[in-house]
Design an enzyme around this catalytic site. Sequence first.
Site, PDB file in Angstrom:
ATOM      1  N   LYS A 118       0.940   9.368   7.870  1.00 19.95           N
ATOM      2  CA  LYS A 118       0.467  10.649   8.407  1.00 19.95           C
ATOM      3  C   LYS A 118       0.836  10.823   9.887  1.00 19.95           C
ATOM      4  O   LYS A 118       0.880  11.936  10.382  1.00 19.95           O
ATOM      5  CB  LYS A 118      -1.033  10.779   8.180  1.00 19.95           C
ATOM      6  CG  LYS A 118      -1.345  10.928   6.695  1.00 19.95           C
ATOM      7  CD  LYS A 118      -2.797  11.182   6.403  1.00 19.95           C
ATOM      8  CE  LYS A 118      -3.015  11.519   4.947  1.00 19.95           C
ATOM      9  NZ  LYS A 118      -2.913  10.331   4.057  1.00 19.95           N
TER      10      LYS A 118
HETATM   11  C1  LIG Z   1      -2.661  10.427   2.672  1.00 16.49           C
HETATM   12  C2  LIG Z   1      -2.139   9.194   2.053  1.00 16.49           C
HETATM   13  C3  LIG Z   1      -1.478   9.221   0.808  1.00 16.49           C
HETATM   14  C4  LIG Z   1      -1.316  10.484  -0.020  1.00 16.49           C
HETATM   15  O1  LIG Z   1      -0.476  11.413   0.595  1.00 16.49           O
HETATM   16  P1  LIG Z   1      -0.399  12.919   0.042  1.00 16.49           P
HETATM   17  O2  LIG Z   1       0.499  13.627   0.981  1.00 16.49           O
HETATM   18  O3  LIG Z   1      -1.809  13.439   0.082  1.00 16.49           O
HETATM   19  O4  LIG Z   1       0.135  12.867  -1.327  1.00 16.49           O
HETATM   20  C5  LIG Z   1      -0.956   8.029   0.331  1.00 16.49           C
HETATM   21  N1  LIG Z   1      -1.108   6.866   1.006  1.00 16.49           N
HETATM   22  C6  LIG Z   1      -1.739   6.802   2.190  1.00 16.49           C
HETATM   23  C7  LIG Z   1      -1.877   5.485   2.870  1.00 16.49           C
HETATM   24  C8  LIG Z   1      -2.275   7.952   2.775  1.00 16.49           C
HETATM   25  O5  LIG Z   1      -2.913   7.882   3.958  1.00 16.49           O
END
Ligand SMILES: *Cc1c(COP(=O)(O)O)cnc(C)c1O
Length: 466
Positions: free
Chosen positions: A112
């Site tokens: 993220k």
């Molecule tokens: C947010 C997250 C996901 C999922 O991502 P999306 O974009 O919601 O599909 C997967 N793994 C981790 C570690 C995350 O923080």
Amino acid sequence: MKYISTRGQAPALGFEDVLLTGLAADGGLYVPELLPRFTLEEIRSWRGLPYSELAFNVMFPFVEGAIPADDFRAMLKETYADFAHPAVAPLIQIGSNEWVMELFRGPTLAFKDFALQLLGRLLDYVLEKRQQHVVILGATSGDTGSAAIEGCRRCKHVDIFILHPHQRVSEVQRRQMTTVPGDNIHNLAVRGNFDDCQQMVKASFGDQSFLDGKAQLVAVNSINWARIMAQIVYYFHAALSLGGPDRSLAFSVPTGNFGDIFAGYLAREMGLPIEQLVIATNRNDILHRFMSGNRYEKHQLEHTLSPSMDIMISSNFERLLFDLYGRNGAAVADLFARFQQGPVSIDDYRWAQARKLFDSYAVDDEATCATIAEVFSEAEYLLDPHTAIGVKAAQACRRDASIPMVTLATAHPAKFPDAVEKAGVEARPALPLHLADLFEREERYQVLDNDITAVQQFIAKHWKFA
Ligand SMILES: *Cc1c(COP(=O)(O)O)cnc(C)c1O
């Protein structure tokens, strides 16, 4: 670039307004009116570029008209210089033609950061120009909150309030949020669960009168287009590192809200040869069930070892449905109106199209642990539980061993030591150097009752110009 709503009833907006908006007024999500397309020759000419310059080439069409090229370039350079690896998203081989792309080298150790570290800078840039101040409000079960807070720590024109369920996030995750200094950062621990937090955020966006019209709320979850945009880049980066675009690649993506994998779909639509996109879910498998049986149906939430993928519905899936419906907003609005009442299906030929675009696979906790243990014993490489789901799905869905299979590694294993322990792996994953003193840092957070009035009063009293 203009952006339109997936439900067809909200006004088209430019990039700046899309950045500052959450949901569209008609309840839809914003998508670009026209996707840029790159030729193989153009993509080939980007080989060997530093990550931030590749990012500029991929993303500039989306911000053109709102942000001058030089300013955008500088912003990207700053953003990705903060990552703890010169390749930004290094690729590691874990098997025969099997790779993971490490997307956890940013400040908060999850993918993220790629979007949220940029989002903070974009917001401050646009708000400085407009001489405006906004309030970010979000709920988190872990990763989003820390990445958003870190992304906003230097913002002059943003106050950020992040709600987390009191005593229900891991200590590493809480400390990553609460030890970031800054008068504009506000951590609220709510005596309730994640759903309670999310409900409060939703209701507050719906009725912002508690701010007396003096500030606007901005969303940082993946309904925000800017987040998707920033995630398209690393698909190009992986391809260019492994012989693309003259060679096709396959990707496996651990999925919750369908944000990260939707970015992969867009990369392909923009001209990148991608052979296969695998949707990897945990037991919260609404997407896998839809892909297998053409039934989009909400089930009870299950708590798993991969908490960042614990969702009941995948909000960004609406953006794909919009394309499957030939960008007919009225049809999408109708589909979601029916979904309010219960499970929905789509026309067979549209579903067949979805199955051509994606494979899918669901992985339970047991298989997650087995995969962590197996990859550690075979390659001495430690996966976090989310990434393990991706690796397992990649192995199960792989069609052609001559095509490189890249799993997106979405988090650092040190963020989820319990899963690693459950997998029976002896090694304890250590926090990277820049976070080594996390447990000595001073924490700041406010504990509040599970009561929306208390939360709203706190925000109204503590934002900068209150
Ligand atoms: C947010 C997250 C996901 C999922 O991502 P999306 O974009 O919601 O599909 C997967 N793994 C981790 C570690 C995350 O923080």
